[in-house]
Each structure stands twice: as C-alpha cells, then as structure tokens.
Design a protein around this motif. Structure first.
Motif, PDB file in Angstrom:
ATOM      1  N   TYR A 114       0.827  -1.219   0.000  1.00  0.00           N
ATOM      2  CA  TYR A 114       0.000   0.000   0.000  1.00  0.00           C
ATOM      3  C   TYR A 114       0.858   1.264   0.000  1.00  0.00           C
ATOM      4  CZ  TYR A 114      -1.786   3.941   2.772  1.00  0.00           C
ATOM      5  OH  TYR A 114      -2.033   5.198   3.264  1.00  0.00           O
ATOM      6  N   TYR A 115       1.890   1.299   0.901  1.00  0.00           N
ATOM      7  CA  TYR A 115       2.668   2.542   1.061  1.00  0.00           C
ATOM      8  C   TYR A 115       3.804   2.625   0.034  1.00  0.00           C
ATOM      9  CZ  TYR A 115       6.172   5.699   3.023  1.00  0.00           C
ATOM     10  OH  TYR A 115       7.120   6.671   3.168  1.00  0.00           O
ATOM     11  N   GLU A 116       4.739   1.660   0.089  1.00  0.00           N
ATOM     12  CA  GLU A 116       5.871   1.729  -0.849  1.00  0.00           C
ATOM     13  C   GLU A 116       5.422   1.411  -2.274  1.00  0.00           C
ATOM     14  OE1 GLU A 116       9.047   0.354   2.575  1.00  0.00           O
ATOM     15  OE2 GLU A 116       8.327  -1.116   1.132  1.00  0.00           O
ATOM     16  N   LEU A 125       1.178   5.696  -7.736  1.00  0.00           N
ATOM     17  CA  LEU A 125       0.560   7.034  -7.791  1.00  0.00           C
ATOM     18  C   LEU A 125       1.593   8.157  -7.828  1.00  0.00           C
ATOM     19  CD1 LEU A 125      -2.335   6.496  -5.206  1.00  0.00           C
ATOM     20  CD2 LEU A 125      -2.552   6.643  -7.706  1.00  0.00           C
ATOM     21  N   TRP A 126       2.627   8.063  -6.973  1.00  0.00           N
ATOM     22  CA  TRP A 126       3.587   9.185  -6.889  1.00  0.00           C
ATOM     23  C   TRP A 126       4.220   9.477  -8.258  1.00  0.00           C
ATOM     24  CZ3 TRP A 126       4.739  12.808  -3.238  1.00  0.00           C
ATOM     25  CH2 TRP A 126       5.895  13.582  -3.454  1.00  0.00           C
ATOM     26  N   PRO A 127       4.826   8.482  -8.935  1.00  0.00           N
ATOM     27  CA  PRO A 127       5.399   8.809 -10.252  1.00  0.00           C
ATOM     28  C   PRO A 127       4.335   9.175 -11.288  1.00  0.00           C
ATOM     29  CG  PRO A 127       5.636   6.451  -9.769  1.00  0.00           C
ATOM     30  CD  PRO A 127       5.150   7.111  -8.513  1.00  0.00           C
ATOM     31  N   ASN A 146      -5.477  17.390  -1.902  1.00  0.00           N
ATOM     32  CA  ASN A 146      -4.415  16.681  -2.613  1.00  0.00           C
ATOM     33  C   ASN A 146      -3.144  17.535  -2.550  1.00  0.00           C
ATOM     34  OD1 ASN A 146      -3.908  14.359  -4.324  1.00  0.00           O
ATOM     35  ND2 ASN A 146      -3.539  15.846  -5.959  1.00  0.00           N
ATOM     36  N   HIS A 147      -2.136  17.050  -1.830  1.00  0.00           N
ATOM     37  CA  HIS A 147      -0.930  17.870  -1.644  1.00  0.00           C
ATOM     38  C   HIS A 147      -0.005  17.826  -2.850  1.00  0.00           C
ATOM     39  CE1 HIS A 147      -1.312  18.744   2.771  1.00  0.00           C
ATOM     40  NE2 HIS A 147      -2.255  17.841   2.589  1.00  0.00           N
ATOM     41  N   ILE A 148      -0.198  16.844  -3.699  1.00  0.00           N
ATOM     42  CA  ILE A 148       0.711  16.681  -4.841  1.00  0.00           C
ATOM     43  C   ILE A 148      -0.050  17.085  -6.113  1.00  0.00           C
ATOM     44  CG2 ILE A 148       1.915  14.859  -3.554  1.00  0.00           C
ATOM     45  CD1 ILE A 148       0.722  12.802  -5.520  1.00  0.00           C
ATOM     46  N   SER A 196      14.585   9.484   2.159  1.00  0.00           N
ATOM     47  CA  SER A 196      13.157   9.293   1.943  1.00  0.00           C
ATOM     48  C   SER A 196      12.890   7.973   1.208  1.00  0.00           C
ATOM     49  CB  SER A 196      12.634  10.475   1.117  1.00  0.00           C
ATOM     50  OG  SER A 196      11.243  10.409   0.986  1.00  0.00           O
ATOM     51  N   ARG A 197      11.878   7.246   1.657  1.00  0.00           N
ATOM     52  CA  ARG A 197      11.362   6.050   0.948  1.00  0.00           C
ATOM     53  C   ARG A 197      12.492   5.144   0.459  1.00  0.00           C
ATOM     54  NH1 ARG A 197       7.225  10.067  -2.337  1.00  0.00           N
ATOM     55  NH2 ARG A 197       6.358  10.953  -0.444  1.00  0.00           N
ATOM     56  N   GLU A 198      13.405   4.853   1.371  1.00  0.00           N
ATOM     57  CA  GLU A 198      14.662   4.220   0.963  1.00  0.00           C
ATOM     58  C   GLU A 198      14.532   2.773   0.529  1.00  0.00           C
ATOM     59  OE1 GLU A 198      16.966   5.740   4.484  1.00  0.00           O
ATOM     60  OE2 GLU A 198      18.336   6.247   2.848  1.00  0.00           O
TER      61      GLU A 198
HETATM   62  C1  G6P Z   1       5.037  14.603   0.438  1.00  0.00           C
HETATM   63  C2  G6P Z   1       3.626  14.047   0.509  1.00  0.00           C
HETATM   64  C3  G6P Z   1       3.236  13.699   1.946  1.00  0.00           C
HETATM   65  C4  G6P Z   1       4.306  12.830   2.565  1.00  0.00           C
HETATM   66  C5  G6P Z   1       5.682  13.486   2.483  1.00  0.00           C
HETATM   67  C6  G6P Z   1       6.814  12.614   3.051  1.00  0.00           C
HETATM   68  O1  G6P Z   1       5.088  15.877   1.014  1.00  0.00           O
HETATM   69  O2  G6P Z   1       2.704  14.966  -0.060  1.00  0.00           O
HETATM   70  O3  G6P Z   1       1.998  13.025   1.957  1.00  0.00           O
HETATM   71  O4  G6P Z   1       3.997  12.549   3.915  1.00  0.00           O
HETATM   72  O5  G6P Z   1       5.960  13.754   1.117  1.00  0.00           O
HETATM   73  O6  G6P Z   1       6.825  11.362   2.433  1.00  0.00           O
HETATM   74  P1  G6P Z   1       6.619  10.015   3.255  1.00  0.00           P
HETATM   75  O7  G6P Z   1       6.472   8.943   2.219  1.00  0.00           O
HETATM   76  O8  G6P Z   1       7.853   9.861   4.078  1.00  0.00           O
HETATM   77  O9  G6P Z   1       5.390  10.155   4.105  1.00  0.00           O
END
Ligand code: G6P
Length: 504
Positions: free
Chosen positions: A89-91, A98-100, A167-169, A336-338
């Motif tokens: 779900y997260y990584e 979604l992120w890329p 939506n922050h992104i 981050s997200r290592e």
């Molecule tokens: C961005 C995202 C946040 C996230 C942050 C850190 O700012 O918009 O939702 O929390 O990055 O990333 P992480 O994966 O460590 O939560």
C-alpha cells in the motif's frame, strides 16, 4: 487511555497516511515520539493545536496495534499497517504507482493488482477509523494521494459527515492519468468529498477534465454535478442535492485550488533569534567564507531535479564561470522512501555525481558541494536559509514546494535570491523569484549566474515582494479558507464567487 476515551467522538477529524509523530527508540530503550518529516505535518500542526480535534494516521511502524494517545496536546488515533501492507500500500501503490504517475511519469509507474488490493484494504481501514471517531455531523478532512478512496467509503458509512479532501501533490493531465488501470475507482473515491482541494488552478482543471472524460458528469466552473438516484437512501442527507438543467437529481462537489503555505511567523521568529543568526555566520565561516553560498534542500526524490541542479553547477565550474574559492553549493538531501528501488537508484546517481564534481573541482580549502544526507531540526534549517545567498528550487514537478516559502519567510533581512522552478506550485504565487525551466540547463546556469551577480537593491526589491505574499498567505489562512469552504458546504452553500487566487 481508558475504555471511554477510546470511543470518544470528535467534531474535527484529520485523516492522513502519517500521524504527525514517528516513534523512535531512545538510548535508554524507552520508546518516544518525535515529529515526522514532510510538508503535510509542518502545515497541519498549528491547525490541530488550535482546534479540539483528532488526527488519524499510521504511526510509521509495522505490525503493531497502538492505542489512541496524546502528544503535545494533540489526540492521535494510530491505524496499524502490516509489513506486507507497508510494502504494497505505502511503498508500492502510493509511492511506486501514484507518486510517479501524478508527477508527470518522471519515473515509470508500476502497476500491480496486489498493490491495488492492499490500497483498497488500507483505505477501508482508515475510513472505518474515521467513521468511528466522528461525532454526528462532524467535519472530516482527508489528506493526500495515499487515501483517495476514503471520501466515498466514509460517505457510504456516514452520510451525515462533512467531508473534505486535499491533494498535496499535483493532479496529472488526463493523458497521463488515464494510464491508471483503476482510474474510475479513484475518481469515484474522491467524489465522495464535499470539497476537493488542489494546489494549483491547473490541478483542479485536470481533475475536472478526468471527471468529465471518465464519468460524463457535468461541471460548472469549480462545481461538479454528481448524479444521484432518487431512491438512494442517503439522498435525503446529502446537503447539496439539487436538480440539474435536465431535471435530474445531483449532488454538488466543489473542486478548486487552495494553495498550501507555511507557519510564516514561526520562521520569522526563528530567523530573528541572535543565536540562529550567529549560527548562520558560523556556517559561512565553516565553509571557508565563500562569496556566495548556494543552497538546495529537498527530500531525496527524483521529482526535485537535484541531478539537473548538480549538472548546471558542475558545468559552471567546468567552464570557469564560477570558482570553488568563491561559490559553494550546500545540498541537504533528507533520506526518503529508501526501500523503494527508484529512490535507491537515485541516491546512487546523486552521490556519484557529487563525488565526481567534488573530485574534479574541490581544493584542500574549498569543497565544491557540501552534501548532507540528513534531516535537520528547523533551527538549523533557518540558519542555513539565512546563510544562503541563493536558494535553488529546481523541481521537475512539485505540488507546492514549501522549502521555497520557508526560505522567503526566513529572510527577515530582505536579502537572498530564490531561483524557482516553474514546475513547482509555488511559482504561481512567487512570481518575483528567478523562474526557471530545470530541463533547460543553459537557462538554469544563466539564472544561477544572474542570482550570484544580482545587485543588493534588486535582491531587496524582489525579496520584499515575495515576503509580502508569504506573510499574507500563511498556513493558518490556508486551513481557515479550506475549512470555511467545508463549513459552508455543510450549510448547502458552495461559494462559486471569489475563490482564493494563487496568482500574485
Ligand atoms: C510529500 C507528501 C506527503 C508525505 C511526504 C513525506 O510531502 O505529499 O503526503 O507525507 O511527502 O513522504 P513520506 O512517504 O515519508 O510520508
């Protein structure tokens, strides 16, 4: 925490993937909580302190059920994630699909059905937790791309709630968004909200277009008309049920920009402290008193354009346009997200480049690039901002980029030059920065040279205008305007007029 308070219901419920704290093991073996990284936390902390609310999120650890607790006066409800859910779900779905995808496919997104299943399962868990914690008619504010299904899941369980989503992104153009195998489900998830906030006008426009293309719903400016069935048992409790021009019943959803900001006063206060100003002087001295300090501050993420920045800096050295005796680049790259492969590869690439440039150009007394793979406390960041003559924000795509605003807020001396990518949301507001296209390496190099050579008067003129913007539009104003739109929506009033503009 006793049994009763576990069932406590709150009037304001914030839901985000991460809680505003991370658990860390102390030297004595005792666990403690410390603020977690990321712009979201920095932005919402002050709001939560003012309001009597609760924050629902993941505590950043695997396979542990943690009871609700309080930290620094904020009530927190942890949502557990298993090791496999963190992976999927997260990584996986959040940060490798979604992120890329949402950042212009700078890195290729991976699509895996098991990741989607985990995303759905975890979004259900967050929605359940929010449904349990919300008082009748409460306001629930859901944050960011990790939780896009929560609004609809929550509306289904609790049609009485007022639901906002921010939506922050970025939200990508339809041609990119349409790659997503679950593109309809995500739109349905978001449309469960009464108000959907984006960083830029363009993001809200991309979203509305996706709604029209995928759902065929009509939009009127920032208002989206979502058809509802008249026999829908929940239709009676929908606040914005109205009929559209064809006589059908519709729910109205407001989707527009609410550009996020920072706690400007906090940065100004820190920057005014004598010991932080002294630390800034110390930093310059420790770097060998270069004429110009350039600074980059980023999570180590491929969206930030760190490689482009290093390339431009390396070329300026190679072409003798600058010398290590005069100019030092400080690059803070916080880990981050290592465990995500793309991030591991990026780290190798950046560190190889830094090593090469330093090997080629550093002298015994002057290092070309001071590279720091750490996060730092806010005090140290402000000292760095004060020491930096030129701030480099060269993101290839960024929802907002709060670092740009932090730099401006910290420059109480009305000095310093901000070089800012037009692909960062902040460029809609911070028009007096030196705006650049980071893909245009020659243009970036010219802007860096112009920043180094800029006369004091022009620096002050630009910085004053930038500061005015960040002082007026701080995070308190951002959250107040979002919550105001949500509250109005609770009264059946979607303000069509005068949306906050992010044009400066
Ligand atoms: C961005 C995202 C946040 C996230 C942050 C850190 O700012 O918009 O939702 O929390 O990055 O990333 P992480 O994966 O460590 O939560």
């Amino acid at each position: 925490m006793d049994e009763d308070s576990r069932d406590e219901r709150y009037e304001l419920v914030i839901v985000s993937n991460r809680l505003p704290v991370d658990r860390v093991a102390g030297d004595d073996g005792e666990a403690s909580w410390r603020p977690s990284p990321g712009g979201l936390v920095a932005a919402l902390e002050p709001v939560m302190r003012q309001e009597d609310g609760v924050w629902i999120g993941w505590a950043g650890v695997a396979d542990e059920v943690i009871e609700p607790f309080e930290a620094d006066g904020i009530s927190l409800i942890p949502v557990p994630l298993s090791e496999q859910e963190i992976e999927e779900y997260y990584e996986g779905f959040s940060n490798d699909t979604l992120w890329p995808l949402y950042h212009d496919v700078i890195a290729p997104p991976s699509y895996h059905r098991e990741w989607w299943d985990a995303y759905l399962r975890v979004n259900r868990r967050f929605a359940d937790a929010a449904a349990r914690a919300s008082a009748p008619g409460a306001v629930v504010w859901v944050h960011d791309y990790q939780l896009q299904l929560v609004p609809a899941l929550l509306r289904e369980a609790r049609p009485d709630l007022v639901i906002g989503f921010f939506n922050h992104i970025p939200f990508p153009p339809y041609g990119i968004y349409s790659q997503l195998p679950w593109r309809r489900q995500i739109i349905d998830g978001l449309l469960g909200a009464d108000v959907i906030g984006f960083q830029r006008v363009a993001d809200a426009g991309n979203f509305s277009r996706a709604v029209r293309r995928l759902k065929g719903f009509e939009t009127r400016g920032p208002i989206i008309e979502v058809p509802i069935e008249s026999d829908d048992p929940a239709s009676g409790s929908h606040r914005h049920v109205t009929s559209n021009k064809h006589g059908g019943l519709v729910r109205t959803v407001l989707a527009r920009q609410f550009p996020i900001s920072i706690d400007t006063q906090k940065y100004q206060d820190l920057a005014s402290r004598p010991e932080i100003q002294e630390r800034a002087r110390q930093i310059r001295e420790d770097l060998g008193n270069p004429k110009t300090i350039m600074l980059g501050v980023d999570r180590l993420d491929y969206t930030k354009g760190i490689g482009h920045r290093l390339k431009a800096f390396g070329e300026l050295l190679a072409e003798d346009k600058i010398s290590v005796d005069d100019v030092t680049l400080v690059q803070v790259a916080s880990p981050s997200r290592e465990r995500v492969e793309t991030y591991r590869l990026l780290r190798d690439e950046i560190e190889l480049t830094v090593g090469r440039i330093n090997g080629d150009y550093s002298s015994i007394s002057h290092t070309a690039i001071a590279y720091l793979h750490h996060g730092y406390p806010r005090e140290e960041m402000v000292a760095l901002y004060l020491a930096a003559d030129v701030m480099l924000v060269t993101a290839l795509r960024d929802g907002m980029n709060l670092v740009a605003k932090e730099y401006v807020a910290s420059r109480v001396d009305e000095d310093g030059v901000l070089v800012l990518s037009e692909f960062a949301g902040a460029s809609d507001e911070l028009r007096q920065a030196l705006l650049i296209n980071p893909h245009d390496i020659e243009g970036l190099k010219e802007a860096m040279l112009a920043a180094i050579a800029m006369p004091r008067r022009e620096r002050a003129r630009r910085m004053r205008a930038l500061r005015k913007r960040v002082i007026t539009n701080d995070v308190a104003r951002w959250s107040a305007s979002f919550l105001d739109a949500l509250t109005r929506s609770a009264h059946g009033d979607h303000p069509l007029q005068n949306p906050p503009t992010n044009r400066g």
